[in-house]
Design a protein around this motif. Structure first.
Motif, PDB file in Angstrom:
ATOM      1  N   SER A 722       0.876  -1.175   0.000  1.00 33.07           N
ATOM      2  CA  SER A 722       0.000   0.000   0.000  1.00 33.07           C
ATOM      3  C   SER A 722       0.906   1.214   0.000  1.00 33.07           C
ATOM      4  CB  SER A 722      -0.905   0.008   1.231  1.00 33.07           C
ATOM      5  OG  SER A 722      -0.149   0.281   2.401  1.00 33.07           O
ATOM      6  N   LEU A 861      -8.803  -0.269   0.219  1.00 36.34           N
ATOM      7  CA  LEU A 861      -8.241   1.079   0.161  1.00 36.34           C
ATOM      8  C   LEU A 861      -7.546   1.309  -1.178  1.00 36.34           C
ATOM      9  CD1 LEU A 861      -7.410   3.778   1.494  1.00 36.34           C
ATOM     10  CD2 LEU A 861      -5.411   2.589   2.430  1.00 36.34           C
ATOM     11  N   ASP A 865      -8.422   4.005  -4.198  1.00 38.32           N
ATOM     12  CA  ASP A 865      -7.452   4.936  -4.776  1.00 38.32           C
ATOM     13  C   ASP A 865      -7.346   4.763  -6.286  1.00 38.32           C
ATOM     14  OD1 ASP A 865      -6.901   6.004  -2.312  1.00 38.32           O
ATOM     15  OD2 ASP A 865      -5.029   4.872  -2.011  1.00 38.32           O
ATOM     16  N   TYR A 880     -14.071   2.821  -0.572  1.00 36.16           N
ATOM     17  CA  TYR A 880     -13.619   3.469   0.657  1.00 36.16           C
ATOM     18  C   TYR A 880     -14.549   3.156   1.832  1.00 36.16           C
ATOM     19  CZ  TYR A 880     -10.239   6.401  -1.921  1.00 36.16           C
ATOM     20  OH  TYR A 880      -9.188   6.868  -2.667  1.00 36.16           O
ATOM     21  N   HIS A 890      -7.708   3.588  10.808  1.00 38.54           N
ATOM     22  CA  HIS A 890      -6.558   3.741   9.925  1.00 38.54           C
ATOM     23  C   HIS A 890      -6.166   5.218   9.835  1.00 38.54           C
ATOM     24  CE1 HIS A 890      -4.232   3.709   6.117  1.00 38.54           C
ATOM     25  NE2 HIS A 890      -3.963   2.450   6.440  1.00 38.54           N
ATOM     26  N   ARG A 892      -5.696   7.084   7.410  1.00 35.17           N
ATOM     27  CA  ARG A 892      -6.403   7.845   6.376  1.00 35.17           C
ATOM     28  C   ARG A 892      -7.909   7.906   6.620  1.00 35.17           C
ATOM     29  NH1 ARG A 892      -4.947   6.158   0.429  1.00 35.17           N
ATOM     30  NH2 ARG A 892      -6.360   7.937   0.089  1.00 35.17           N
ATOM     31  N   THR A 894      -9.870   9.610   8.725  1.00 35.98           N
ATOM     32  CA  THR A 894     -10.467  10.947   8.861  1.00 35.98           C
ATOM     33  C   THR A 894     -10.616  11.617   7.502  1.00 35.98           C
ATOM     34  OG1 THR A 894      -9.482  11.176  11.057  1.00 35.98           O
ATOM     35  CG2 THR A 894     -10.200  13.201   9.958  1.00 35.98           C
ATOM     36  N   GLU A 895      -9.590  11.539   6.693  1.00 32.72           N
ATOM     37  CA  GLU A 895      -9.608  12.131   5.350  1.00 32.72           C
ATOM     38  C   GLU A 895     -10.730  11.533   4.505  1.00 32.72           C
ATOM     39  OE1 GLU A 895      -6.629  12.010   1.456  1.00 32.72           O
ATOM     40  OE2 GLU A 895      -6.442  10.551   3.077  1.00 32.72           O
ATOM     41  N   LEU A 896     -10.848  10.203   4.546  1.00 36.51           N
ATOM     42  CA  LEU A 896     -11.861   9.534   3.719  1.00 36.51           C
ATOM     43  C   LEU A 896     -13.270   9.816   4.225  1.00 36.51           C
ATOM     44  CD1 LEU A 896     -10.060   6.116   3.151  1.00 36.51           C
ATOM     45  CD2 LEU A 896     -10.217   8.041   1.570  1.00 36.51           C
ATOM     46  N   PRO A 909      -9.807  12.918  -1.510  1.00 31.86           N
ATOM     47  CA  PRO A 909      -8.624  12.246  -0.948  1.00 31.86           C
ATOM     48  C   PRO A 909      -7.407  12.410  -1.854  1.00 31.86           C
ATOM     49  CG  PRO A 909     -10.551  10.819  -0.859  1.00 31.86           C
ATOM     50  CD  PRO A 909     -10.932  11.996  -1.710  1.00 31.86           C
ATOM     51  N   LYS A 910      -6.258  12.322  -1.245  1.00 30.11           N
ATOM     52  CA  LYS A 910      -4.997  12.460  -1.983  1.00 30.11           C
ATOM     53  C   LYS A 910      -4.251  11.123  -1.910  1.00 30.11           C
ATOM     54  CE  LYS A 910      -4.524  17.398  -1.073  1.00 30.11           C
ATOM     55  NZ  LYS A 910      -5.879  17.514  -0.476  1.00 30.11           N
ATOM     56  N   PRO A 911      -4.613  10.194  -2.788  1.00 26.66           N
ATOM     57  CA  PRO A 911      -3.926   8.898  -2.777  1.00 26.66           C
ATOM     58  C   PRO A 911      -2.483   9.056  -3.233  1.00 26.66           C
ATOM     59  CG  PRO A 911      -5.379   9.054  -4.675  1.00 26.66           C
ATOM     60  CD  PRO A 911      -5.636  10.281  -3.841  1.00 26.66           C
TER      61      PRO A 911
END
Length: 912
Positions: A722, A861, A865, A880, A890, A892, A894-896, A909-911
């Motif tokens: 990942s 995840l 992405d 997601y 995880h 990420r 909060t961002e998702l 999101p910024k994958p």
């Protein structure tokens, strides 16, 4: 820079003894006889030896062919055989005790001569004295006289030769002593047939049983065949006793009789701890201490062992005081035996249910009623390991698993007084874990299954290769007087981490000395006290020593050069007093009890002039053969007067960085999951010499007998790829590719991995400075599709970290060809494609991964992405959401969650 040089240090002569010779051919190097030899001791040792041998022969005749007897007679023969075996143990102990007395040394020399060369004895007769020789080799080793030390060495030589005798008779011993029924005709070596025929002219089974008839229990008092229901004739109700047929399916209760033992009980506790397996230890009162006529308890040394059993979370139980035949005892004697042992168990701190096991399973209604009156409950067994009679650990393990397979549940009977039980137990536990068995204990009058989860093998265990692993790791940057280094401490720390996390070295068995800790005194203390302790480091262990730092050379007036490793507190002008000379390391290597030792020195050396050639190439029975051979090996980073690069990738020296890459799997040149020291050298030496212009050397040290130090690659799956998986920087990636390209072995790794190469021959420097050819591997090993797929996946992970995406993609595809339902490899292949911008192809593989295993949160995840990068926000959001359900905490998450709540471009999101 690191600089060290070493030339010829000393000359050592070896007197090699052929390991296939008969004991009768071993020369009897007696010490000078005392003018006042104790003739009484000589006569007693002779009489004890004769009695021991006679009993050994009777057991051979008694047990020969017992598997073909009718069930009732077979049980009778086994019961008598076990009693005679207990008598044999007592005779062995008595003989060893007498031979170890200081005043008996001259007589002991005569005993060894008899064991070695008595013309009327067969080689197989001498197996009766194996335990005695073991005690003599250990006990006399600490003697304060030269004669005693010589006798200890002689006893050890006899043991080594006896091991070859035992190997020659392995199949016959298994058939005669093992009690393991087989169908079909079994061919026997003429030598063994002659031996048994000779014994049958001296004894017959009928005569042995008649001679010991008073010891035989009544047939009605014996335990039934294991396959039977568990009821006994002469016992009123089966419910009065505990039998294994009440256990749930695929559940096992482990029990150990006859302890506690001063050594083997603790070793069994270590094994049980690794597998998190509970057990019941049925202990003999006489091993725990004494009970005076006034009832006063006198705990013995065994009481401390019993307390360790309790501290480890296991249960103590009663196995009588003397291991007598209780079905023939007067009831008052039965009560005394049980009650005295109860008192000793209570004094040791025993808690929980009060259980009792009748020796030999021989009991009658009166004996059972008597122990019940003491609030004891009898526990029997339905799976007998026969470890008391079978000298072959693999045979013991096979017997246990065969009975468990047949009955599908069971109380297993072991004995914690035999070395072979220690060797067989991990084989059994590994198989139980592989087949999904569960462990049970006994509490509050019922079986308690420890967990709904099946038994699991210990993480990173070294299988059958080693009992335990020990290491000393040294790294010095901040020298007091010498130039400071940049990366030696980091090298040492990384090596320690690899040993513990990847190769299963217990953290408390790895001593790390860095900078101010790495004084001359501390290094020598760790080498001598830790590795020289035979109670800590044992025959089936391995020892690894790693040094990263400075070294130097002192030229003697004779012109000979002596090399030194330089501790942190060494001055510049007095190496002899301040540094550690190579002869001292060689002495440590020879004194280590462990069967295999490897010294890796990240500094420069020239040859030792003490090598005995490269280790032989592995054969199809390599692991088993290698286990018998002593191995003392060394690999160095450079040759004489060379500078060793201290500025390699990742904050390591070039040598150590390459070594770490090799241990990650690159040095497994034949794909068998084992990295031998020779394979390690075959990969590392050519790579380093071509890149860093230094010449690593490799060879064997004095005392080596062709054994190979082995690193066993872990079989646990590594994490899925990942965005969180770290990669090497561009410089390190290019360096890794150059190493593989430069290494002669490395150029053949890919071919060997696909089965195209039959072997790898590499020419490197030996420790004597001369070129030597290493036969690093033999024919390609086929580990099976599942294991091969895992190794291909692991290789792909390594290549991904090195940013070698084409090769990584090929490795993951190979893994999926071998194992089409390999979800981890599917995810990893998808991630390599994702990193290369092939988002649609990546999404397809991520989808396959979650179809194979929907619980893989990282695959969800990665799928989100990839879909997001491909412009499909709806499908990305769905992936997601599933990921967040599986991994809500995880990094990420909060961002998702923010994007799902408000799917705008600003919160997208910024994958990776």
């Amino acid at each position: 820079m690191r600089l060290i040089s070493l030339a010829l240090l000393l000359t050592t002569a070896f007197a090699l003894t052929g390991c296939n010779k008969r004991l009768s051919e071993v020369p009897a190097a007696l010490p000078a006889a005392s003018a006042a030899q104790d003739t009484n001791a000589t006569a007693r040792l002779r009489a004890e030896g004769d009695g021991l041998l006679a009993l050994h022969r009777q057991i051979v005749v008694l047990m020969d062919g017992e598997a073909t007897l009718p069930p009732a007679q077979r049980r009778e023969v086994q019961a008598l055989g076990q009693q005679l075996f207990h008598e044999l143990l007592q005779r062995q102990q008595a003989l060893a005790d007498l031979a170890l007395k200081p005043e008996s040394l001259d007589a002991t020399a005569g005993l060894l001569t008899r064991i070695e060369s008595e013309p009327s004895w067969f080689d197989a007769d001498r197996l009766a004295f194996k335990e005695v020789l073991g005690q003599l080799a250990t006990g006399l080793k600490n003697a304060q006289t030269l004669d005693g030390i010589k006798l200890a060495r002689r006893a050890q030589d006899d043991l080594d030769t006896l091991a070859e005798v035992e190997k020659a008779y392995e199949q016959e011993l298994k058939e005669v002593f093992g009690g393991f029924a087989k169908r079909g005709i079994e061919l026997k070596r003429e030598k063994w047939t002659d031996y048994v025929a000779k014994l049958k002219t001296l004894h017959t089974r009928e005569a042995v049983m008649k001679q010991h008839g008073a010891q035989l229990p009544a047939a009605a008092d014996l335990a039934p065949e294991p396959a039977a229901s568990g009821a006994m004739r002469g016992v009123a109700a089966k419910e009065r006793e505990v039998f294994g047929d009440k256990l749930p399916p695929k559940t096992v209760l482990l029990t150990f009789d006859d302890g506690p033992h001063a050594r083997y009980t603790d070793e069994i506790l270590e094994i049980l701890k690794r597998y998190q397996a509970p057990a019941v230890f049925f202990q003999l009162g006489q091993n725990l201490g004494k009970v005076g006529a006034d009832g006063k308890i006198q705990p013995g040394n065994g009481s401390a062992v019993a307390k360790r059993v309790l501290a480890a979370g296991h249960q103590l139980a009663n196995h009588s005081f003397t291991h007598g035949l209780m079905s023939k005892f007067e009831l008052v004697k039965v009560k005394e035996e049980a009650a005295n042992t109860e008192a000793l168990l209570d004094a040791a701190g025993r808690n929980g249910d009060a259980l009792f096991r009748f020796p030999y399973g021989a009991r009658n209604d009166g004996a059972l009623t008597t122990i019940e009156a003491l609030k004891l409950r009898s526990m029997m067994w339905n799976v007998d390991s026969l470890d008391w009679s079978d000298p072959i650990p693999k045979s013991i393990a096979a017997r246990v698993m065969a009975e468990l397979d047949k009955q599908q549940r069971g109380i297993v009977l072991f004995h914690d007084i035999h070395a072979r039980t220690v060797q067989a137990l991990p084989l059994v536990l590994d198989q139980l874990a592989a087949e999904g068995w569960r462990f049970a204990s006994w509490k509050d009058g019922q079986f308690v299954v420890s967990s709904d989860k099946p038994a699991a093998p210990p993480p990173m265990a070294a299988g059958e290769l080693y009992r335990d692993s020990h290491a000393l790791v040294i790294g010095i940057n901040q020298y007091t007087a010498w130039p400071k280094l940049s990366h030696a401490v980091r090298d040492a720390q990384a090596m320690r981490e690899s040993l513990v996390t990847r190769f299963g070295f217990r953290a408390d068995n790895v001593t790390l000395l860095t900078d101010a800790e790495a004084t001359r005194a501390n290094i020598l203390k760790a080498l001598n006290e830790r590795f020289g302790d035979s109670k800590r480091v044992r025959r089936d262990d391995r020892v690894f020593v790693f040094f990263a730092g400075h070294g130097s050379t002192r030229r003697l007036p004779s012109g000979r050069e002596v090399g030194y490793i330089v501790p942190v507190d060494a001055g510049l002008n007095d190496l002899q007093a301040d540094a550690i000379a190579m002869p001292q390391l060689q002495e440590v290597a020879e004194a280590i009890t462990a069967k295999h030792a490897l010294f890796v020195i990240d500094a420069c050396y020239s040859g030792l002039g003490l090598t005995r050639g490269a280790s032989p190439a592995a054969d199809s029975n390599f692991a088993r053969t290698n286990a018998r051979r002593i191995g003392r090996q060394m690999m160095t980073a450079g040759g004489a007067d060379q500078q060793v690069a201290d500025d390699g990738p990742g904050g390591h020296s070039v040598f150590t960085w390459t070594l770490l890459q090799a241990l990650n799997g690159k040095a497994d040149l034949n794909g068998d999951g084992l990295i031998t020291a020779t394979e390690l050298a075959a990969y590392v030496a050519p790579a380093v010499s071509s890149i860093a212009h230094q010449t690593p050397a490799f060879g064997s040290l004095p005392g080596s007998e062709g054994g190979e130090f082995i690193f066993e690659l872990p079989t646990a799956q590594e994490p899925a790829l990942s965005g969180a998986v770290a990669q090497l920087d561009d410089k390190a990636s290019q360096f890794a590719a150059k190493l593989d390209e430069a290494s002669t072995a490395g150029r053949q790794v890919a071919a060997a991995a696909s089965g195209a190469a039959s072997g790898v021959q590499v020419t490197i420097k030996g420790l004597d400075g001369k070129d030597q050819a290493l036969a690093a591997t033999t024919a390609r090993v086929d580990p099976g599709a599942r294991v091969a797929a895992q190794r291909a996946n692991d290789r792909g992970l390594q290549l991904y970290r090195e940013r070698r995406y084409d090769e990584a993609e090929a490795a993951f595809k190979e893994a999926l060809q071998l194992q089409p339902k390999f979800a981890l490899a599917a995810n990893n292949l998808g991630f390599v494609l994702y990193r290369r911008g092939k988002f649609a192809d990546a999404s397809a593989w991520f989808e396959k991964a979650v179809e194979m295993d929907a619980s893989r949160s990282l695959a969800w995840l990665n799928l989100g992405d990839a879909r997001l990068q491909a412009g499909d926000e709806g499908k990305a959001m769905a992936a997601y959401k599933t990921f967040l359900e599986l991994a809500p905490k995880h990094a990420r998450a909060t961002e998702l969650q923010a994007w799902i709540a408000n799917p705008s471009d600003t919160t997208r999101p910024k994958p990776l």
